[in-house]
Structure formats: structure tokens, C-alpha cells
Design an enzyme around this catalytic site. Structure first.
Site, short mmCIF file in Angstrom:
data_model
loop_
_atom_site.label_atom_id
_atom_site.label_comp_id
_atom_site.label_asym_id
_atom_site.label_seq_id
_atom_site.Cartn_x
_atom_site.Cartn_y
_atom_site.Cartn_z
N CYS A 1 -7.36 -25.94 -6.15
CA CYS A 1 -6.41 -26.21 -5.07
C CYS A 1 -6.96 -25.93 -3.68
O CYS A 1 -6.21 -25.99 -2.70
CB CYS A 1 -5.12 -25.45 -5.32
SG CYS A 1 -4.23 -26.05 -6.78
N HIS B 1 -1.87 -19.83 2.49
CA HIS B 1 -1.89 -20.53 1.21
C HIS B 1 -0.48 -20.48 0.61
O HIS B 1 0.03 -21.50 0.16
CB HIS B 1 -2.91 -19.88 0.28
CG HIS B 1 -3.13 -20.64 -1.00
ND1 HIS B 1 -3.50 -21.97 -1.03
CD2 HIS B 1 -2.99 -20.25 -2.30
CE1 HIS B 1 -3.60 -22.36 -2.29
NE2 HIS B 1 -3.29 -21.35 -3.07
N GLU C 1 -2.87 -12.47 -0.99
CA GLU C 1 -3.14 -13.06 0.32
C GLU C 1 -2.69 -12.12 1.44
O GLU C 1 -3.38 -11.98 2.46
CB GLU C 1 -2.46 -14.42 0.47
CG GLU C 1 -2.80 -15.09 1.79
CD GLU C 1 -2.33 -16.52 1.91
OE1 GLU C 1 -2.79 -17.22 2.84
OE2 GLU C 1 -1.50 -16.96 1.09
N LYS D 1 4.32 -24.84 2.05
CA LYS D 1 4.48 -25.38 0.69
C LYS D 1 5.94 -25.54 0.26
O LYS D 1 6.23 -26.40 -0.57
CB LYS D 1 3.69 -24.54 -0.30
CG LYS D 1 2.17 -24.77 -0.19
CD LYS D 1 1.39 -24.00 -1.23
CE LYS D 1 -0.08 -24.41 -1.21
NZ LYS D 1 -0.79 -23.95 0.00
N HIS E 1 3.33 -27.78 -3.48
CA HIS E 1 1.91 -27.44 -3.56
C HIS E 1 1.17 -28.70 -4.00
O HIS E 1 1.20 -29.07 -5.16
CB HIS E 1 1.69 -26.30 -4.55
CG HIS E 1 0.28 -25.77 -4.56
ND1 HIS E 1 -0.77 -26.43 -3.97
CD2 HIS E 1 -0.25 -24.64 -5.09
CE1 HIS E 1 -1.88 -25.74 -4.15
NE2 HIS E 1 -1.59 -24.65 -4.81
N PHE F 1 -7.75 -21.42 -8.00
CA PHE F 1 -8.18 -20.91 -9.30
C PHE F 1 -9.70 -20.71 -9.31
O PHE F 1 -10.44 -21.43 -8.64
CB PHE F 1 -7.81 -21.88 -10.41
CG PHE F 1 -6.35 -21.87 -10.80
CD1 PHE F 1 -5.48 -20.90 -10.34
CD2 PHE F 1 -5.86 -22.85 -11.65
CE1 PHE F 1 -4.15 -20.90 -10.71
CE2 PHE F 1 -4.52 -22.86 -12.02
CZ PHE F 1 -3.66 -21.88 -11.55
#
Length: 394
Positions: A165, A289, A300, A319, A324, A382
Site C-alpha cells: 500500500c 497513512h 504511526e 482515508k 484505503h 505491509f
């Protein structure tokens, strides 16, 4: 001295807007009306997703010789085409200035192959044979990048980046590297992904999906809402845009296949600051993010605290508005930062319930005091694929 790289106005489409202006207005107003329910096939499970609601025409390939009608019907190609048409004037100008061989393509994506795979194999199961115009390469992650190059008749390098991502942000980094290495004078760079049954099932199996609108950094956060979309820039050495890519930072912490790590994230942020030659206090806004999962938001916030200390910049996650968008997220959120810098109307609203979590070390969504001249966009994926981009207004 580092070669300056400028980002054109973005071409994009997602559930929150058919172009940059519509998306920015949605972000300013906290509009979440583009989110709709997606039912995972062969189940009764429904989850909010950011599916593009507008009809996108089938893409014709009259100038190409091989039979690729099926590829033109795929959703991934349709959304990429819609975004690229917005960039056509800039791309044609670059072709006129540099020639087709000095313009490259860098595409970031997570799941652009499963749509074609499922389409072709459904036809196989139904008819006992693949469609006549089927070709194996349509299923590959690299085919959309090939499409972009062939659409404009380019002969420069063509790259596909798959860093989960953070892919869209990684593609922008790779495009800048091609320019600074002298390989290209301009690069079409960005990301694209669609909401597919395969992606939904995969995130469901990870127990990462929220059955309500995502709630980043809240104590009540439950997970992500997937989305689809695409965003592209023309990266160029010419000062045809008021926005410069000041710095990029990446880290590959390999901490875990899916779980995030704040140390690796902080390394990416610090690397971007070092590359941009700016101090943390110069960052006016950070597009986080901010996925809304328990671990992502916590790590984060820890990473931001490690870098910025108590002098945290203004922040928000977009998001909840776009979903997302997976491999497109880094590019789409960079596009939002581009709009913040150029339109000077304000920062994106942080959509959440306002319930603080004591483990979260930052408070998103504070009111705007000054229009920022430098923005950062975080993309943490990831496998510990972490990217931070810093943009500045001339």
C-alpha cells in the site's frame, strides 16, 4: 547539487471526486458520501468501500495491432485512462519537448491483476475456453504500465512498483530517480488499484476490515475501508508547476508480513527530511497513512512523536473520505497535498468520532492557523515498506 523535480497538477479519479478539484472539495468538507457497501461474494458480509460510482467508458485501442478488447473492458484500465486524459496536455507537451524515448512510466499497484484473472477464468468455466482475444500478460501486474506507455507512444523505461500500500508513493520515488540519473527528462508516475473480490476477501481474512466507516486514531477504531482509485503526475525537470518534490524517504524494516513498526516508519520520515534538507518544524501539514486499524494508527503516532517530539505539525487522514485505495493511496494522498499547497483553501478534514485513545500520541484534525508551504505524505505498507514524500510550494 540535486536535480529539482516538479510535479504537474495531478490527474485522478476516486469515489470522492472525478478530478483534483472535486476530491479537494470533498476533503475540505469531510464528504463521505462516496462510500458504499460491498458484499463479499458467496457470503452475507458487507463492508463500506470507496467504489467509483461513475460510468467509465470502455477503452478502445484503435492504434494498436494486437487484439486486446478484453483489457479495454477491465476496470483498472478504465480508471487509469480516465486519470491520464486529465494529464494529456502536459504529456503531449513533454513529448514535444523531449521526444518519446526520454519519457518513462512508473506505476504503483497492489492488486491490478486479479480483476483480469477472475474475468478470464469465469469465461473459461462458462465456455470451456478462454476468450479469443485473451493474452496471459493482461493478468500481470505490469500490464497497466505497458498500457500507459503504449497509449502515448512512449519508448522510455516502463516500471511497475509493488510495495503493497505504499506502491503509489514508491512509484513517484522511482520516477524522480530516473530523472536525476539522467535516464528520463520526464516520467508519468502514480498509482492505481480497484476494489476486487480477491482483495476484499484477503483483508477480511486478516480481520482488518471495518463494518462501519473507518475511524482513524479513535479509541473506537476497528479497521479499514478499502477503496479504489488512481492518481498520476508528470514529473519533470522544467518548472512548469509551482510544486517541487523536495524530498523522499524510504525504509524496508521487514519487521513483520502485516504488522507495522514505528522505528521503520520514523526512519522513512527522517530520510525524507534529510533528503529535502528541511527541519521537522518546517513541515506545515502531514497527510497521515491513517488506516484506522488498531496497530497502524498506534505505530504511526509513535513514529511521528519520535521525529517531531511535542512540536507535532497539523495532521489528518483522508482515508475515511476516499477509502484505503491500496497501491493508489500514496499517489492520491500526494495529490491532496498538491492541492493544499496550490489552492491555499485549507487542510483536509479529519473524519472521526473524536474519542481519544491514551495510546495515540498525536491529535489529528486541529484547525489550520497558516497555509503551509511544505507538506508531507506518509505511506506505510505491509512488509515494512515505508515511504514519506515531502512537497514544497515555490
Amino acid at each position: 547539487m540535486k536535480q529539482s523535480v516538479y510535479l504537474s497538477a495531478p490527474g485522478l479519479i476516486c469515489c470522492a471526486g472525478q478530478n483534483k478539484n472535486e476530491l479537494y472539495e470533498s476533503c475540505l468538507n469531510g464528504y463521505q458520501g462516496g462510500m458504499s457497501l460491498f458484499e463479499i461474494p458467496d457470503s452475507s458480509m458487507k463492508f463500506p468501500t470507496g467504489q467509483i460510482p461513475w460510468e467509465m467508458p470502455k477503452v478502445a485501442f484503435p492504434e494498436l495491432t494486437d487484439p486486446i478488447a478484453y483489457a479495454g473492458e477491465t476496470r483498472i484500465i478504465r480508471i487509469i485512462n480516465a486519470a491520464l486524459e486529465q494529464l494529456r496536455p502536459e504529456i503531449e507537451k513533454a513529448i514535444s519537448s523531449y521526444g518519446t524515448e526520454k519519457i518513462g512510466v512508473c506505476l504503483g499497484s497492489c492488486d491490478n491483476g486479479s480483476e483480469s484473472t477472475l474475468m478470464f477464468h469465469r469465461a473459461l468455466l462458462k465456455n470451456g475456453t478462454f476468450p479469443q482475444d485473451y493474452a496471459l500478460r493482461f493478468q500481470s501486474a505490469s500490464y497497466p504500465a505497458e498500457f500507459i506507455s503504449r497509449k502515448f507512444g512512449l519508448s522510455g523505461p516502463v516500471f511497475t512498483v509493488a510495495t503493497a500500500c505504499s506502491s503509489g508513493a514508491s512509484a513517484i520515488v522511482r520516477g524522480a530517480e530516473l530523472i536525476r540519473a539522467g535516464v528520463c527528462n520526464a516520467v508519468i508516475a502514480g498509482g492505481a488499484d480497484v476494489v476486487s473480490a480477491a482483495a476484499m476477501a484477503g483483508f477480511y481474512s486478516l480481520e482488518a476490515l471495518s463494518n462501519s466507516l473507518c475511524n482513524p486514531f479513535s479509541k473506537n477504531r476497528k479497521g479499514i475501508n478499502l477503496g479504489e482509485g488512481t492518481a498520476f503526475f508528470l514529473l519533470d525537470t522544467a518548472e512548469n508547476s509551482p510544486v517541487e518534490l523536495l524530498g523522499t524517504g524510504e525504509s524496508a524494516d521487514a519487521f513483520h508480513m502485516t504488522a507495522p513498526n514505528e522505528i521503520g516508519q520514523a526512519k522513512a520520515i527522517n530520510a525524507a527530511l534529510l533528503d529535502a534538507e528541511v527541519n521537522p518544524e518546517q513541515i506545515g501539514y502531514v497527510n497521515l497513512h491513517g488506516t484506522g486499524t488498531i496497530l497502524n494508527d498506534k505505530t504511526e503516532s509513535m513514529a511521528m512523536k519520535m521525529v517531531f517530539g511535542d512540536a507535532l505539525p497539523l495532521t489528518s487522514s483522508t482515508k475515511p473520505i476516499t477509502g484505503h485505495t491500496q497501491g493508489a493511496a500514496g499517489a492520491l494522498e500526494t495529490a491532496i497535498c498538491w492541492m493544499v499547497l496550490t489552492e491555499k483553501k485549507g487542510l483536509p478534514v479529519h473524519c472521526w468520532d473524536g474519542v481519544r485513545d491514551d495510546e495515540i500520541l498525536l491529535l489529528p484534525g486541529e484547525s489550520l492557523q497558516n497555509i503551509p508551504s511544505i507538506c508531507m505524505s506518509n505511506s506505510f505498507a505491509f512488509g515494512g515498506c515505508n515511504v514519506s514524500l515531502i512537497l514544497g510550494r515555490k
